[in-house]
Design a protein around this motif. Structure first.
Motif, PDB file in Angstrom:
ATOM      1  N   LEU A  27       0.816  -1.213   0.000  1.00 33.85           N
ATOM      2  CA  LEU A  27       0.000   0.000   0.000  1.00 33.85           C
ATOM      3  C   LEU A  27       0.852   1.267   0.000  1.00 33.85           C
ATOM      4  CD1 LEU A  27      -2.899  -0.922   2.465  1.00 33.85           C
ATOM      5  CD2 LEU A  27      -2.992  -0.734  -0.024  1.00 33.85           C
ATOM      6  N   ARG A  28       2.027   1.195   0.601  1.00 36.48           N
ATOM      7  CA  ARG A  28       2.908   2.360   0.591  1.00 36.48           C
ATOM      8  C   ARG A  28       3.324   2.698  -0.846  1.00 36.48           C
ATOM      9  NH1 ARG A  28       8.571   2.502   0.943  1.00 36.48           N
ATOM     10  NH2 ARG A  28       8.477   0.243   1.291  1.00 36.48           N
ATOM     11  N   ARG A  29       3.680   1.666  -1.617  1.00 35.85           N
ATOM     12  CA  ARG A  29       4.055   1.923  -3.014  1.00 35.85           C
ATOM     13  C   ARG A  29       2.853   2.379  -3.827  1.00 35.85           C
ATOM     14  NH1 ARG A  29       6.907  -3.238  -2.505  1.00 35.85           N
ATOM     15  NH2 ARG A  29       9.057  -2.777  -1.867  1.00 35.85           N
ATOM     16  N   LEU A  30       1.673   1.856  -3.498  1.00 38.33           N
ATOM     17  CA  LEU A  30       0.471   2.294  -4.197  1.00 38.33           C
ATOM     18  C   LEU A  30       0.215   3.775  -3.933  1.00 38.33           C
ATOM     19  CD1 LEU A  30      -1.992   1.623  -5.920  1.00 38.33           C
ATOM     20  CD2 LEU A  30      -3.170   0.868  -3.848  1.00 38.33           C
ATOM     21  N   ARG A  31       0.468   4.217  -2.696  1.00 40.24           N
ATOM     22  CA  ARG A  31       0.317   5.630  -2.377  1.00 40.24           C
ATOM     23  C   ARG A  31       1.345   6.453  -3.156  1.00 40.24           C
ATOM     24  NH1 ARG A  31       2.562   8.957   1.820  1.00 40.24           N
ATOM     25  NH2 ARG A  31       1.279  10.821   2.123  1.00 40.24           N
ATOM     26  N   TYR A  32       2.602   5.973  -3.238  1.00 36.88           N
ATOM     27  CA  TYR A  32       3.609   6.675  -4.027  1.00 36.88           C
ATOM     28  C   TYR A  32       3.139   6.817  -5.477  1.00 36.88           C
ATOM     29  CZ  TYR A  32       7.036   5.938  -0.256  1.00 36.88           C
ATOM     30  OH  TYR A  32       7.713   5.948   0.920  1.00 36.88           O
ATOM     31  N   PHE A  33       2.603   5.708  -6.012  1.00 31.88           N
ATOM     32  CA  PHE A  33       2.109   5.744  -7.398  1.00 31.88           C
ATOM     33  C   PHE A  33       1.021   6.799  -7.559  1.00 31.88           C
ATOM     34  CE2 PHE A  33       0.387   4.476 -11.402  1.00 31.88           C
ATOM     35  CZ  PHE A  33      -1.000   4.528 -11.235  1.00 31.88           C
ATOM     36  N   ALA A  34       0.080   6.861  -6.605  1.00 32.02           N
ATOM     37  CA  ALA A  34      -1.040   7.803  -6.716  1.00 32.02           C
ATOM     38  C   ALA A  34      -0.551   9.239  -6.738  1.00 32.02           C
ATOM     39  CB  ALA A  34      -2.026   7.587  -5.566  1.00 32.02           C
ATOM     40  N   ILE A  35       0.462   9.562  -5.924  1.00 30.65           N
ATOM     41  CA  ILE A  35       0.985  10.933  -5.888  1.00 30.65           C
ATOM     42  C   ILE A  35       1.703  11.264  -7.189  1.00 30.65           C
ATOM     43  CG2 ILE A  35       2.569  12.498  -4.707  1.00 30.65           C
ATOM     44  CD1 ILE A  35       0.020  11.849  -3.157  1.00 30.65           C
TER      45      ILE A  35
END
Length: 304
Positions: free
Chosen positions: A3-11
């Motif tokens: 989920l941390r990488r998914l958040r990075y992707f979203a930003i």
């Protein structure tokens, strides 16, 4: 998926710029790039196209943005509730910003509200006016900042908060760039690029009426956000009208910003579901009302 990488992707998908995304995430740009590459390996898909023109989403990236961001939002909501229960916090408030109001009063209202209630969980994200209306109606958020006027919000609570200045953004080579300021009449024959009307119909139509006394001319391009609008201007495709703060903060090389004379402004406010009985929401709207009242007194002092 992490989920941390998914958040990075979203930003990164929101900014379409690795340096700005890294600054928002408070991490080094090489580290962010590495995490995105790890995510791409995990999914077996390239998520971003990187070239000299900038960064853009691939087809796979657009699918992840559509499918993954709601998953991330739900995970954040669950985590917020768990933390609030474990730490004895007084509640959770979900607030949505409008992209064109970044670094302005809405940010200050959220920061000061959070400072007054250190045990509260304030979950913040950013979208645009039409999306913010939908999030309030669906219960995805309790309060949202929007551009005014609104064209279809009779079912919602609305508190006007103020206005921001609009400016004309031009290619540096354009004849109007030699002027220190411009008038709305100067735009009559001007080729323009604009944002999608669907993002904020009431706001879009109000600006068009005040500048062109009716619908704007057919744009040479429609771009989704301030970054792409400014890029189109830098390429010499046309001029655009946008928020002064965003224009000055994001202005690329080859672009000039000119103020209108007289000054042209656009209003903004906060909306909420009037049928909600959330104590946190009621406290936040009261906080916004106090600011609105204070601002009114400063602008219209009592006679002495």
């Amino acid at each position: 998926m992490d989920l941390r990488r998914l958040r990075y992707f979203a930003i990164v998908a929101e900014e379409l710029h690795f340096r700005r995304a890294a600054e928002r995430l408070h991490i080094a740009q090489p580290g962010l790039s590495q995490q995105i590459r790890v995510l791409e390996r995990e999914l077996g898909s390239t998520l971003f196209e990187r070239n000299t023109a900038g960064v853009s989403l691939t087809d796979a990236g657009r699918v992840l943005l559509a499918e993954g961001v709601p998953l991330l939002r739900e995970a954040e909501r669950v985590a917020a509730h768990v933390r609030a229960a474990a730490e004895g916090r007084s509640g959770t408030l979900r607030v949505v910003h409008s992209r064109s109001l970044t670094d302005g009063l809405p940010d200050e209202l959220v920061r000061s509200f959070s400072a007054e209630r250190p045990k509260a969980e304030v979950v913040v994200e950013s979208a645009w006016t039409t999306r913010n209306l939908a999030m309030i109606r669906s219960g995805e958020a309790e309060a949202a900042f929007v551009r005014l006027p609104l064209s279809d919000a009779d079912d919602l609570g609305l508190l006007p908060l103020g206005s921001t200045e609009l400016v004309l953004v031009l290619p540096a080579s354009h004849p109007l760039a030699r002027r220190r300021s411009v008038q709305t009449a100067d735009l009559v024959e001007l080729e323009v690029v604009t944002w999608p009307r669907a993002q904020a119909p009431g706001y879009f139509d109000d600006v068009a009426r005040r500048i062109w006394d009716g619908p704007p001319p057919e744009p040479v391009a429609v771009e989704p956000d301030p970054e792409h609008l400014l890029a189109a201007v830098a390429q010499g495709r046309g001029a655009c009208v946008m928020d002064a703060n965003r224009a000055n903060k994001l202005r690329p090389k080859g672009v000039v910003v000119r103020r209108f004379r007289p000054v042209l402004t656009a209003g903004f406010g906060v909306i909420w579901n009037p049928h909600s009985h959330s104590p946190m929401l009621e406290a936040f709207i009261a906080h916004c009302r106090r600011h609105a009242s204070q601002t009114s007194q400063e602008l219209n002092p009592a006679p002495t």
